[in-house]
Design a protein around this motif. Structure first.
Motif, PDB file in Angstrom:
ATOM      1  N   UNK A 221      43.382  53.793  54.044  1.00  0.00           N
ATOM      2  CA  UNK A 221      44.125  54.325  52.900  1.00  0.00           C
ATOM      3  C   UNK A 221      43.421  54.131  51.566  1.00  0.00           C
ATOM      4  N   UNK A 222      42.326  53.370  51.576  1.00  0.00           N
ATOM      5  CA  UNK A 222      41.603  53.144  50.326  1.00  0.00           C
ATOM      6  C   UNK A 222      42.337  52.250  49.351  1.00  0.00           C
ATOM      7  N   UNK A 223      43.237  51.386  49.843  1.00  0.00           N
ATOM      8  CA  UNK A 223      43.955  50.458  48.968  1.00  0.00           C
ATOM      9  C   UNK A 223      43.741  49.034  49.472  1.00  0.00           C
ATOM     10  N   UNK A 224      43.867  48.087  48.579  1.00  0.00           N
ATOM     11  CA  UNK A 224      43.695  46.675  48.923  1.00  0.00           C
ATOM     12  C   UNK A 224      44.994  45.930  48.620  1.00  0.00           C
ATOM     13  N   UNK A 280      59.160  49.121  55.568  1.00  0.00           N
ATOM     14  CA  UNK A 280      57.941  49.814  55.985  1.00  0.00           C
ATOM     15  C   UNK A 280      57.760  51.091  55.174  1.00  0.00           C
ATOM     16  N   UNK A 281      58.846  51.841  55.022  1.00  0.00           N
ATOM     17  CA  UNK A 281      58.780  53.111  54.293  1.00  0.00           C
ATOM     18  C   UNK A 281      58.423  52.906  52.825  1.00  0.00           C
ATOM     19  N   UNK A 282      58.946  51.849  52.238  1.00  0.00           N
ATOM     20  CA  UNK A 282      58.645  51.583  50.825  1.00  0.00           C
ATOM     21  C   UNK A 282      57.147  51.388  50.619  1.00  0.00           C
ATOM     22  N   UNK A 286      54.735  54.141  48.704  1.00  0.00           N
ATOM     23  CA  UNK A 286      54.002  53.687  47.518  1.00  0.00           C
ATOM     24  C   UNK A 286      52.512  54.012  47.648  1.00  0.00           C
ATOM     25  N   UNK A 287      51.951  53.813  48.851  1.00  0.00           N
ATOM     26  CA  UNK A 287      50.537  54.123  49.092  1.00  0.00           C
ATOM     27  C   UNK A 287      50.287  55.613  48.887  1.00  0.00           C
ATOM     28  N   UNK A 333      53.352  59.693  55.908  1.00  0.00           N
ATOM     29  CA  UNK A 333      53.940  58.360  56.141  1.00  0.00           C
ATOM     30  C   UNK A 333      53.767  57.950  57.595  1.00  0.00           C
ATOM     31  N   UNK A 334      53.986  58.887  58.520  1.00  0.00           N
ATOM     32  CA  UNK A 334      53.830  58.590  59.938  1.00  0.00           C
ATOM     33  C   UNK A 334      52.391  58.214  60.267  1.00  0.00           C
TER      34      UNK A 334
END
Length: 560
Positions: A221-224, A280-282, A286-287, A333-334
């Motif tokens: 996802x390219x996030x940390x 999980x959805x939150x 957000x991502x 999201x899935x």
């Protein structure tokens, strides 16, 4: 004649009077006798049913009760002990395959198998006839949606093709090695050193889960998210995700009508699942929201660097669905949740069981350390090494990791005994017959027991329950087994795309820990599997770390 009649009449009349008097004198006793008769009949029927049910155990593997089928055995024994060992014992007594009969009109009927011939049949030979199926998708939909783990047909093919292209790209491989190097040396080793300095026992499973979660988020996802940092910050998503996988698995051992009713009324395990999925959805939302904002901003600024991002989420955001429209946020999201399940849980859980097994098999640990030191000693000697000094901040090179064949054998052996995904599910599309002769009707659910396969003498020999990495070596070199004998990474068209990365990740993490520390499980710490989609250690893995001194390492350098 008249006198005789009168005498008879008086006799019967007296008898009636006597009986009436008896009933008046002993009404409770007669009612009690009737109750005893009813109780005897009830006991006789119960004993007959019990004997009949248990006599069927020889033919079916478990007692088959009227109405309830085999469910009582599952509830009273399977779920109250180690479910995977329970399944293994049943399969052992049924030559590797048996039919589980659920309650009447329930969804729990299925065929369970651990026969490699059957696995090759359903995973490869007749792959189109054995999709995940409607039942599986319906059961995991709330958590996994239409992601790659639960999808079939075109939806699955599209996701797999896109992921496959990325997994085999040079940029993606560079990203995975660079991110892993940063996480291990800039975070993992700092956290472990902090634990040693404070003489604290740590939950190694928790730390490894944090490591792999940060890693999968970086490359997918390219996030940390920064889970693996000193003081181990609380990450709500991690707890929510584990709770969600546990509650989802319980659906498979609960009649569908029951868990759907619980979901409707939002009670019991379904209430827990509902709350955890919101967490999980939150995180996923957000991502996705952050990435879309970044991409929009970078596009407006014509930022070439960010246009070349290689993470999976960005790639999927640039694709279109069947109607030519961008994928919905729900679909994205899935994808996020499925790749977190694939990249976070599997490697970390496997490493946790590996270190537990290593603590119980010190000879294996010595051989791994000897292999590591031998590879390090083969490096070109610089001035410091010629003086007999050993590097304390050693960074393993990718080519060295690939050469650690005994370590790979030990990790494979851990996965054989404790596969990250202990059971998997398929559904029969058209009538079929397994190679072992088991008849499969359309709509039949098939469970293949990966955990049980590692404990089958017919597959691995009489020493199947022993931890022996040597079984994977041929002339000192690692040799993989058939995917239908060793199914930890699945097989056929659904063979795990990230298998090579998973091995590299596990070897890199394990080598860095083993080279620097001895990992000792806390005495009397309970180690049993948890009932979830992936096989967590139920109570975590509490360990103490002991730093290896230079003298100990020098011994292995001399051996090598």
């Amino acid at each position: 004649m008249t006198d005789s009649s009168n005498n008879l009449t008086s006799i019967f009349s007296s008898s009636d009077d006597f009986n009436g008097a008896t009933r008046n004198l002993f009404p409770g006793q007669l009612f009690f006798l009737q109750e005893i008769q009813i109780l005897e009949i009830f006991i006789a029927i119960s004993v007959f049913i019990a004997i009949h049910s248990f006599t069927q155990k020889k033919h079916h593997g478990l007692p088959v009760w009227p109405v309830f089928g085999m469910l009582p055995s599952l509830l009273l024994t399977g779920l109250r002990t180690n479910l995977y060992e329970w399944i293994t014992n049943v399969l052992l007594h049924q030559n590797g395959t048996f039919r589980f009969k659920g309650p009447w009109f329930s969804s729990l009927n299925c065929v369970m198998t651990s026969d490699p011939r059957n696995l090759e049949h359903l995973l490869k030979t007749k792959f189109p006839n054995f999709p995940k199926g409607h039942f599986f998708h319906d059961t995991v939909r709330d958590l996994l949606g239409d992601g790659i783990f639960s999808a079939d047909d075109e939806t699955w093919q599209r996701q797999r093709k896109t992921a496959s292209i990325e997994f085999h790209s040079t940029k993606f491989r560079q990203l995975t090695t660079q991110s892993l190097l940063e996480l291990v040396h800039a975070r993992l080793l700092l956290v472990l050193e902090e634990a040693i300095n404070k003489s604290n026992a740590i939950d190694l499973q928790d730390i490894l889960l944090r490591l792999t979660f940060d890693n999968v988020c970086m490359i997918a996802f390219g996030v940390d998210p920064g889970c693996l940092r000193p003081n181990l910050p609380e990450i709500p998503f991690a707890k929510a995700f584990e709770d969600a996988t546990e509650a989802t698995l319980l659906r498979f051992v609960t009649p569908t009508c029951v868990w759907k009713a619980m979901r409707f009324f939002n009670i019991g395990m379904e209430r827990k699942l509902n709350i955890s999925i919101k967490g999980v959805d939150e995180f996923a939302d957000d991502v996705i929201r952050t990435r879309k904002k970044e991409l929009s901003l970078h596009y407006d600024q014509d930022d070439e660097k960010n246009k070349k991002r290689t993470d999976l989420l960005t790639v999927f955001m640039g694709l279109k669905d069947e109607s030519g429209q961008p994928f919905s946020d729900k679909f994205l999201r899935d994808i996020c949740v499925n790749f977190i399940l694939a990249g976070r849980d599997t490697s970390s859980v496997a490493l946790s069981w590996f270190f537990w097994l290593l603590d119980r098999n010190p000879v294996v640990e010595e051989r791994i350390l000897e292999e590591i030191c031998k590879l390090v000693s083969e490096r070109e000697k610089d001035t410091s090494k010629n003086n007999g000094e050993i590097e304390s901040c050693l960074i393993f090179r990718p080519e060295e990791i690939k050469k650690m064949e005994y370590l790979q054998a030990a990790l494979s052996e851990a996965l054989r005994l404790y596969p990250s995904v202990p059971v998997d599910h398929k559904e029969v599309v058209e009538d079929d017959i397994f190679p072992d002769g088991t008849v499969l009707k359309k709509g039949t659910k098939v469970i293949y027991a990966i955990y049980a396969m590692g404990r089958m003498e017919a597959i691995w020999g009489k020493d199947c329950r022993e931890f022996k990495p040597e079984r994977w070596l041929r002339d000192g070199h690692f040799m993989s087994e058939s995917a239908y004998k060793f199914t930890a990474f699945n097989g056929g068209p659904r063979l795990c795309l990230g298998r090579d990365f998973a091995y590299y990740q596990m070897k890199f993490v394990a080598a860095n820990i083993i080279y620097r520390y001895r990992v000792k499980v806390v005495e009397n710490h309970p180690v049993v599997p948890k009932l979830a989609l992936t096989m967590y250690i139920k109570h975590g893995l509490k360990v103490n770390l002991y730093r290896r001194d230079e003298a100990e390492l020098r011994k292995y350098f001399k051996i090598s």
